[in-house]
Design an enzyme around this catalytic site. Sequence first.
Site, mmCIF file in Angstrom:
data_model
loop_
_atom_site.group_PDB
_atom_site.id
_atom_site.type_symbol
_atom_site.label_atom_id
_atom_site.label_comp_id
_atom_site.label_asym_id
_atom_site.label_seq_id
_atom_site.Cartn_x
_atom_site.Cartn_y
_atom_site.Cartn_z
ATOM 1 N N HIS A 47 0.574 -1.519 0.451
ATOM 2 C CA HIS A 47 -0.140 -0.260 0.321
ATOM 3 C C HIS A 47 1.125 1.610 -0.004
ATOM 4 O O HIS A 47 1.399 1.251 0.980
ATOM 5 C CB HIS A 47 -0.727 0.365 0.876
ATOM 6 C CG HIS A 47 -1.783 1.008 0.934
ATOM 7 N ND1 HIS A 47 -3.267 1.391 1.785
ATOM 8 C CD2 HIS A 47 -1.975 2.706 0.978
ATOM 9 C CE1 HIS A 47 -3.777 1.887 1.994
ATOM 10 N NE2 HIS A 47 -3.325 2.970 1.149
ATOM 11 N N ALA A 124 -8.749 10.554 3.299
ATOM 12 C CA ALA A 124 -8.198 11.743 2.676
ATOM 13 C C ALA A 124 -8.993 11.596 0.680
ATOM 14 O O ALA A 124 -8.129 11.760 0.281
ATOM 15 C CB ALA A 124 -6.616 11.963 2.317
ATOM 16 N N GLN A 125 -9.890 10.218 0.655
ATOM 17 C CA GLN A 125 -10.141 10.070 -0.567
ATOM 18 C C GLN A 125 -11.168 11.357 -1.553
ATOM 19 O O GLN A 125 -12.153 11.846 -0.200
ATOM 20 C CB GLN A 125 -10.546 8.659 -0.983
ATOM 21 C CG GLN A 125 -9.933 7.531 -0.449
ATOM 22 C CD GLN A 125 -9.262 7.630 -1.155
ATOM 23 O OE1 GLN A 125 -9.166 7.186 -2.447
ATOM 24 N NE2 GLN A 125 -7.608 6.634 -0.617
ATOM 25 N N HIS A 179 -12.452 1.527 4.076
ATOM 26 C CA HIS A 179 -12.378 3.406 4.448
ATOM 27 C C HIS A 179 -14.545 3.049 3.978
ATOM 28 O O HIS A 179 -14.887 3.486 2.764
ATOM 29 C CB HIS A 179 -12.272 3.818 2.811
ATOM 30 C CG HIS A 179 -10.984 4.514 2.836
ATOM 31 N ND1 HIS A 179 -10.705 6.059 3.626
ATOM 32 C CD2 HIS A 179 -9.688 3.891 2.528
ATOM 33 C CE1 HIS A 179 -9.639 6.254 3.678
ATOM 34 N NE2 HIS A 179 -8.722 5.479 3.158
ATOM 35 N N HIS A 235 -0.875 7.195 12.167
ATOM 36 C CA HIS A 235 -2.095 6.615 12.201
ATOM 37 C C HIS A 235 -1.893 5.021 13.316
ATOM 38 O O HIS A 235 -3.521 5.719 13.098
ATOM 39 C CB HIS A 235 -1.597 5.488 10.748
ATOM 40 C CG HIS A 235 -2.220 6.660 9.968
ATOM 41 N ND1 HIS A 235 -0.684 7.290 9.529
ATOM 42 C CD2 HIS A 235 -2.430 6.118 8.630
ATOM 43 C CE1 HIS A 235 -1.048 7.798 8.238
ATOM 44 N NE2 HIS A 235 -2.617 7.755 8.098
ATOM 45 N N ASP A 258 1.370 3.591 3.006
ATOM 46 C CA ASP A 258 0.104 4.852 2.850
ATOM 47 C C ASP A 258 1.131 5.689 2.464
ATOM 48 O O ASP A 258 0.829 6.541 2.664
ATOM 49 C CB ASP A 258 -0.420 4.309 3.472
ATOM 50 C CG ASP A 258 -2.013 5.334 3.182
ATOM 51 O OD1 ASP A 258 -2.018 5.165 2.469
ATOM 52 O OD2 ASP A 258 -2.655 5.341 4.282
ATOM 53 N N ALA A 293 -3.907 12.164 6.088
ATOM 54 C CA ALA A 293 -3.899 12.518 3.807
ATOM 55 C C ALA A 293 -2.525 11.113 4.009
ATOM 56 O O ALA A 293 -1.360 11.907 3.202
ATOM 57 C CB ALA A 293 -4.229 13.408 3.233
ATOM 58 N N GLY A 294 -2.617 9.953 3.427
ATOM 59 C CA GLY A 294 -1.014 9.366 3.318
ATOM 60 C C GLY A 294 -0.123 9.440 4.460
ATOM 61 O O GLY A 294 -0.690 9.594 5.736
#
Length: 365
Positions: A47, A124-125, A179, A235, A258, A293-294
């Site tokens: 990922h 963050a998608q 998600h 995270h 990520d 966001a990642g």
Amino acid sequence: MRIDGRVVTPTGVVTGSVEVTGTRIGAVTPGEVADPQWIVPGFVDMHNHGGGGDTFTTGDPDAAVRAAAFHLRHGTTTLFASLVSSPFPLMRAATSAFAPLVDAGVLAGIHFEGPYLSTVRCGAQNPDFLRDPSEEELTALLTLGGGAVRMVTIAPERPGALDAIQFLVAHGVIAAVGHTDATYDQTLAAVDAGASVGTHVFNGMRPPHHREPGPVFALLGAASVVCEFVADGVHLHDGTLSFATTVTGADRAALVTDAMAAAGMPDGAYDLGGQEVTVSDRVARLTRDGAIAGSTLTMDAALRQAVGAGIPIVDACRMAATTPARAIGLGETVGSLQPGWRADLAILDADLRVVRVMRAGSWVS
């Protein structure tokens, strides 16, 4: 070629040497060594959105080559190029652009993290691109990729999700759950349909509750599911990482980065899927709402974080290499220092920092 040090194998640490013959590991032999350096399997990152200032998310093959090279220098010898939720034309263009890189071995495959995700847990998608799973889209991408598309993350509560999961698995593609605002039962239905990976478990998911356990408990408890963990101390709290891996064991836990383009780069403004991201003190957040966001993580740093959280180095290396390799169907080729397997390894110093990297028997410059 003989490389001496403390060799980390899936079953323990062997003080001795790794013999490399051509592109393969010839033997792991115990013996006395002068150098106490660590020799660990090359990391497998399933990922990853980019790094070193470059991204996979735009479908640019030149940027993809540079991002893969950046992570290779940090010990990642096998990785998926992960895209975020995107319009279908971009998904098609990225598949066409990256398929030759998969054929050439630069990438191990393409991972579509979306767009079939929850609007409630999109993180963050980009919410503008989220939609229900489409077998028509998936058929076109799989046909176009010719085996390059290896994983798709889906929220199982979306209409058509279970059918899409069954379709992917029937075509040899890994279905991942992520998600998602799914219930515990909806998540288990996805597992029953063939989903075998939990995408960055805990993040981008309905949080667990003792009366509504949701997707986190379902994925942690599912014996057939490998759970991704972003071990950057942001995270996940180290205590959460440590606890979760006592549930899954190292054989069902996969460290992932990520990572986005900002990995290895200075603080500042970056783009992720058409959204501005602000990076400050190594933490990446959407500028508009502060959502994580990642990451700016590399796999060697993830290994250090896991060991610092109390996970033994043998288990941490299984989580960084052996388990993700098996999860993506490469478990008899890479991810472990065993005779006959590809000679992918990283040499680490006493602080677990990368000194040198080998891929397929050749040192990385």
